[in-house]
Design a protein around this motif. Structure first.
Motif, short mmCIF file in Angstrom:
data_model
loop_
_atom_site.label_atom_id
_atom_site.label_comp_id
_atom_site.label_asym_id
_atom_site.label_seq_id
_atom_site.Cartn_x
_atom_site.Cartn_y
_atom_site.Cartn_z
N UNK A 94 9.16 2.68 -7.26
CA UNK A 94 9.02 2.55 -5.80
C UNK A 94 7.83 1.65 -5.49
N UNK A 95 8.03 0.34 -5.55
CA UNK A 95 6.92 -0.58 -5.24
C UNK A 95 6.47 -0.44 -3.79
N UNK A 96 5.24 -0.82 -3.55
CA UNK A 96 4.66 -0.67 -2.21
C UNK A 96 5.16 -1.72 -1.22
N UNK A 97 5.75 -2.80 -1.72
CA UNK A 97 6.17 -3.88 -0.83
C UNK A 97 7.33 -3.45 0.06
N UNK A 98 7.25 -3.87 1.33
CA UNK A 98 8.34 -3.57 2.26
C UNK A 98 9.41 -4.64 2.14
N UNK B 280 17.68 3.21 -2.80
CA UNK B 280 17.75 4.62 -3.13
C UNK B 280 19.16 4.99 -3.55
N UNK B 281 19.38 6.23 -3.99
CA UNK B 281 20.72 6.64 -4.41
C UNK B 281 21.81 6.39 -3.35
N UNK B 282 21.46 6.60 -2.07
CA UNK B 282 22.43 6.36 -1.00
C UNK B 282 22.30 4.97 -0.39
N UNK B 283 21.39 4.15 -0.93
CA UNK B 283 21.25 2.77 -0.45
C UNK B 283 19.93 2.52 0.25
N UNK C 183 5.90 9.25 3.66
CA UNK C 183 6.86 10.08 2.94
C UNK C 183 7.05 9.65 1.50
N UNK C 184 6.42 8.55 1.11
CA UNK C 184 6.68 8.00 -0.22
C UNK C 184 6.37 9.01 -1.32
N UNK C 185 5.16 9.61 -1.30
CA UNK C 185 4.80 10.55 -2.35
C UNK C 185 5.69 11.78 -2.32
N UNK C 186 6.00 12.27 -1.11
CA UNK C 186 6.85 13.45 -0.99
C UNK C 186 8.25 13.17 -1.52
N UNK C 187 8.78 11.98 -1.23
CA UNK C 187 10.13 11.64 -1.72
C UNK C 187 10.14 11.43 -3.23
N UNK C 188 9.04 10.93 -3.78
CA UNK C 188 8.97 10.80 -5.24
C UNK C 188 8.98 12.17 -5.89
#
Length: 273
Positions: free
Chosen positions: A87-91, A96-99, A235-240
């Protein structure tokens, strides 16, 4: 078996400044497999890059929004959904699994929900900024019944939208949420705005009307306020962590047993027809 055109798994239509992205697997209730996931991701990359597009609408063909990940694709390496902890920081973010579930876009996305938005489908809806429903909408964490984990932001975004107590109810029970209740718990709304009464107009028509309003606003201000809201709830850390726990579930014997039971049940039903 329905023959699918790989170039039409996701349809993209421009109506003025609005981009409509449609999951086009109606024979599967728009369940998302690997190729569909990648097509969705690309569609939103294109939307983000399109300077003439102000708002996107995500919807599904044939009367359903999305019934989750395509469980039949799990054992097929060519059709399996993308699975990666990278999950790179770049936007705008990785696939993800669903796209598009890990993407952070600069412009708003509206979910137009008719029919089923369940399991991974509700995760896609939660990724959107606004969820519009009509009387046919059915939402829920149905994957709870199959031993399939929420792995695309559901455990993170659902509590943010409806509060932890209601989210726990929906996530742990896996129960059905019809349109009326979705409004009441503010999981979804209608347009014109209502959390009290379901609009009988099809969700896509409601979403198009709302998109036209959003496109008329001063865009820099609206987009920056929207982005501030997103970054105020990282949400990045939580989703990881969700992904890590989800992989633990997917590699457990419970998961395989649940999927086998699901397909055996479907075969038994078809044999009785």
């Amino acid at each position: 078996m329905v023959q699918e055109d790989p170039n039409r798994l996701v349809l993209v239509e421009k109506r003025g400044s609005t981009t409509i992205v449609t999951i086009n697997r109606p024979h599967k209730r728009n369940c998302v497999n690997g190729p569909t996931s990648r097509a969705l991701y690309q569609a939103f990359l294109d939307f983000e890059a399109d300077s003439t597009a102000a708002v996107a609408i995500l919807t599904g063909a044939g009367g359903n929004f999305c019934a989750g990940a395509d469980l039949a694709a799990i054992l097929n390496q060519d059709e399996a959904n993308p699975m990666s902890a990278e999950w790179p920081d770049t936007l705008p973010g990785p696939i993800g699994p669903m796209g598009p579930s890990r993407m952070v876009l600069s412009k708003p996305v509206i979910a137009a929900i008719s029919g089923f938005a369940v399991a991974g489908g509700i995760e896609l809806a939660l990724w959107c900024d606004i969820r519009i429903v009509d009387p046919t909408a059915t939402l829920g964490v149905f994957c709870r019944l199959r031993g399939v984990p929420l792995i695309d932001g559901g455990t993170v975004r659902l509590p943010q939208v409806v509060g932890r107590g209601v989210a726990m109810d929906l996530m742990l029970s896996g129960r059905v949420v019809k349109a009326e209740e979705a409004l009441k718990i503010q999981l979804a709304t209608c347009y014109p705005p209502s959390y009290d009464k379901v609009n009988t107009t099809p969700a896509l028509e409601q979403a198009l009307a709302l998109a036209a309003v959003l496109a008329e606003h001063p865009q820099t201000c609206m987009r920056n306020d929207r982005l501030s809201t997103h970054f105020a709830n990282p949400i990045r850390e939580a989703m990881l962590k969700e992904y890590e726990l989800g992989i633990e579930t997917l590699t457990s014997g419970e998961f395989q047993a649940g999927i086998s039971k699901f397909f055996d049940s479907n075969k038994a039903k078809k044999s009785k027809l």
